[in-house]
Design an enzyme around this catalytic site. Structure first.
Site, PDB file in Angstrom:
ATOM      1  CB  SER A  22     -43.475  84.607 -26.411  1.00 13.84           C
ATOM      2  OG  SER A  22     -44.102  84.638 -27.665  1.00 13.84           O
ATOM      3  CG  ASP A  79     -36.419  87.464 -32.145  1.00 12.23           C
ATOM      4  OD1 ASP A  79     -36.584  88.232 -31.177  1.00 12.23           O
ATOM      5  OD2 ASP A  79     -36.927  86.343 -32.215  1.00 12.23           O
ATOM      6  CD  GLU A 149     -34.260  83.563 -31.337  1.00 10.96           C
ATOM      7  OE1 GLU A 149     -35.475  83.468 -31.029  1.00 10.96           O
ATOM      8  OE2 GLU A 149     -33.730  84.644 -31.688  1.00 10.96           O
ATOM      9  CB  ILE A 157     -43.865  68.340 -35.808  1.00 10.97           C
ATOM     10  CG1 ILE A 157     -43.426  67.246 -36.796  1.00 10.97           C
ATOM     11  CG2 ILE A 157     -44.832  69.330 -36.461  1.00 10.97           C
ATOM     12  CD1 ILE A 157     -44.557  66.310 -37.178  1.00 10.97           C
ATOM     13  CE  LYS A 198     -40.993  65.956 -11.596  1.00  8.77           C
ATOM     14  NZ  LYS A 198     -40.008  66.134 -10.499  1.00  8.77           N
ATOM     15  N   PRO A 199     -41.032  71.773 -15.171  1.00  7.61           N
ATOM     16  CG  PRO A 199     -42.506  73.591 -15.269  1.00  7.61           C
ATOM     17  CD  PRO A 199     -41.746  72.745 -14.302  1.00  7.61           C
ATOM     18  CE  LYS A 232     -36.224  69.029  -7.529  1.00  5.46           C
ATOM     19  NZ  LYS A 232     -37.538  69.355  -6.881  1.00  5.46           N
ATOM     20  N   GLY A 371     -47.416 100.791 -43.244  1.00  2.00           N
ATOM     21  CA  GLY A 371     -48.432  99.761 -43.427  1.00  2.00           C
ATOM     22  C   GLY A 371     -48.781  99.639 -44.899  1.00  2.00           C
ATOM     23  CB  CYS A 398     -43.256 104.005 -44.807  1.00  2.00           C
ATOM     24  SG  CYS A 398     -43.280 103.002 -46.312  1.00  2.00           S
ATOM     25  CG  HIS A 524     -39.872 101.797 -42.663  1.00  2.00           C
ATOM     26  ND1 HIS A 524     -41.043 101.717 -41.932  1.00  2.00           N
ATOM     27  CD2 HIS A 524     -40.194 101.455 -43.941  1.00  2.00           C
ATOM     28  CE1 HIS A 524     -42.032 101.339 -42.723  1.00  2.00           C
ATOM     29  NE2 HIS A 524     -41.546 101.169 -43.952  1.00  2.00           N
ATOM     30  CD  GLU A 526     -39.721 102.519 -38.605  1.00  2.00           C
ATOM     31  OE1 GLU A 526     -40.607 101.842 -39.160  1.00  2.00           O
ATOM     32  OE2 GLU A 526     -39.440 103.684 -38.943  1.00  2.00           O
TER      33      GLU A 526
END
Length: 574
Positions: A22, A79, A149, A157, A198-199, A232, A371, A398, A524, A526
């Site tokens: 995320s 997304d 993406e 893995i 470092k990350p 850096k 839903g 809906c 829908h 939206e």
């Protein structure tokens, strides 16, 4: 050669993420798409999701957030909603690829004998299928740039086949046609008083260990990156300092394209892809962000200074991403109307008839979203009844429309035991039911209505006024429909059917004309709202909510017992 030439005409950007999940890869991908489109380049964005599910359609909203539906009926990752909203370009099922779909396609080919008895392996069969899906987007959309993406985090893995596929891509199509962009985290350690690189270094090391050297680093951080830190990172990660991009936290996701533009992300991408540097036109996007922040900070002279309160009554509210497109559609409408909105999340499972008053008091609008399943239905129906009886602007989506029909049947049409066949298969009054031709279908997936369908609007209705069109096209994701056996009863008791399928058979929109704003849709809306072009139904809801707020403030100002700052929307006043 002709087909290969069409494929290689496109340029490709691959976006990966490291350190934490995320981290915002989807917003970076959508923002880059917006920046390239502002330079008059055509763009398509593809999501590679590493989970084994064929699509997210059967996944719990609590785990995965909302299921975004494309025009062609694909159930996809949320997304893709960001991609569409930022680029104002409709995506399709080609733009969503899962590991499950890849493995399924390869296994189907193996079963058909397409591999002529060869041993099927991750390399080359899985990776080739991945690359084929990316090429397919380029071929079908004829885009100048295809942004891909890769879901998950480098080191997972399940992501390895996707990462191996994109590693091979540069060799396949040529170095100048591919850019690798890596999104990483730059944390500030308050105890040490410094930002840590470092990350990012370890994330890039992990990426390089599988053969991918990033060309651009987008560093997520809560403050600007000093030049010394950029230098850096550049030195340790072997990336040009100009390609170390600061992605500082923003108050709104819609500000991110402007932040990345100032950092030179699009310029660096075009340079690496050897594409012409064109002058961007981000004026409309800048205006959008200006209006957003002015609205939030009270800067618009014409705006309502007191926020309107909109209740979203749902059963997945523990994860707001479950209703992401609804939230964004409300935000788009609020920006356009020029008002601030406070969202009140109401759990329909906890909403019993006795506490509806306390849960929904002083709200200026109520949304009951979609839903599946019986859980929380009584709470949704109670909220709809409260909105209808207390003249609170209401929008049902809906399942929200189906609950509206059940509510009307029980409390206005005299059918006390009315229900949906989805919730009670034995109900004597199934006002919501499967269509007759669906009754004997065993595979429930075969009964789903998914994707874009036309809707003809009845003249002189709220729907026709809001849309200002005769026929509209909206996206669906549902299985059950209004039962036409009850249509006459509903019309006789005061409900209005303001939108149907062109042949008049399927009910798409219902209204209650005796209410200031009461409308519900089987589709829908939206999914088709955009930041600069809000959906008319959401805009209408926010306008009606503002009108109620002003009405209540006028009533409050006229009362000596209450101070002017109080907004009261109690049932007795409405």
């Amino acid at each position: 050669m002709g087909e290969r030439w069409i494929i290689f005409m496109a340029k490709f950007v691959f976006i990966t993420g490291g350190v934490v999940s995320s981290i915002g890869k989807g917003i970076v991908a959508a923002s880059l798409g917006r920046l390239l489109k502002s330079r008059n380049y055509s763009v398509s964005i593809l999501k590679l999701d590493p989970y084994i599910n064929v699509d997210p359609g059967t996944m719990s909203p609590f785990q995965h957030g909302e299921v975004f539906v494309t025009q062609d009926g694909a159930e996809t990752d949320l997304d893709l909603g960001h991609y569409e909203r930022f680029t104002d370009t409709s995506m399709s099922r080609l733009n969503s690829v899962t590991a499950g779909a890849i493995y399924q396609a390869v296994i189907n080919k193996e079963r058909r004998g397409d591999y002529q008895g060869g041993t099927v392996q991750v390399i080359p069969h899985i990776t080739n299928e991945c690359k084929e899906r990316i090429h397919r987007v380029a071929q079908n959309t004829h885009s100048d740039v295809v942004i891909t993406e890769v879901g998950g985090t480098v080191g997972d893995i399940e992501s390895l086949p996707f990462l191996e596929a994109i590693r091979q891509f540069r060799k396949d199509v040529g170095r100048k046609n591919v850019v690798y962009l890596h999104v990483t985290l730059m944390p500030f350690i308050s105890a040490a008083g410094e930002m840590k690189t470092k990350p990012t270094q370890h994330s890039v090391k992990e990426l390089r260990s599988i053969g991918i050297q990033p060309d651009i680093l987008v560093c997520r951080c809560d403050r600007p990156l000093p030049m010394g830190i950029k230098e850096k990172i550049s030195e340790f990660c072997d990336v040009e300092v100009e390609s170390v991009i600061t992605a500082q936290d923003a108050d709104s996701i819609y500000e991110v394209p402007l932040i990345l533009e100032k950092e030179g992300l699009a310029q660096q991408t075009l340079e690496l892809l050897q594409l012409e540097q064109r002058q961007p036109d981000l004026s409309s996007w800048q205006t959008l962000v200006d209006r957003l922040y002015h609205t939030q900070r009270g800067g618009l002279a014409t705006m309502e200074p007191t926020p309107v309160e909109i209740a979203i009554v749902g059963k997945y509210i523990q994860l707001s991403d479950a209703y992401l497109s609804v939230v964004e559609a409300v935000r788009h409408a609020a920006i356009d109307v020029g008002t601030e909105v406070n969202l009140r999340w109401v759990n329909s499972e906890d909403l019993q008839t006795d506490d509806v008053q306390s849960a929904l008091k002083e709200v200026h609008g109520i949304i009951v979203p979609g839903g599946f399943g019986v859980r929380g239905i009584d709470g949704k129906i109670a909220a709809i009844r409260y909105a209808r009886e207390h003249q609170i602007p209401f929008l049902g989506l809906c399942l929200g429309m189906q609950c509206s029909i059940i509510e009307w049947a029980r409390y206005c049409a005299g059918l006390a035991n009315a229900d949906s066949a989805e919730f009670d298969p034995n109900t004597p009054n199934p006002v919501i039911n499967l269509l007759p031709e669906q009754q004997d279908v065993v595979d429930l997936g075969g009964t789903m209505r998914l994707g874009l369908y036309p809707c003809r609007l009845k003249p002189d209705t709220l729907a026709s006024k809001l849309y200002d069109q005769e026929v509209v096209y909206e996206r669906h994701r549902h299985r059950y429909e209004f039962n036409n056996a009850y249509r006459s009863l509903f019309l006789e008791t005061g409900y209005m059917i303001s939108g149907t399928s062109p042949d008049g058979r399927l009910v798409e929109i219902i209204e209650f004309p005796e209410h200031p704003f009461f409308i519900a849709t089987q589709f829908h809306p939206e999914f088709q709202s955009r930041p600069n072009t809000p959906h008319p139904l959401f805009k209408g809801l926010i306008q009606a909510a503002c009108h109620l707020l002003k009405k209540d403030k006028t009533t409050t100002l006229g009362s000596e017992s209450k101070p002017p700052a109080v907004v009261n929307n109690s049932a007795d006043k409405s």
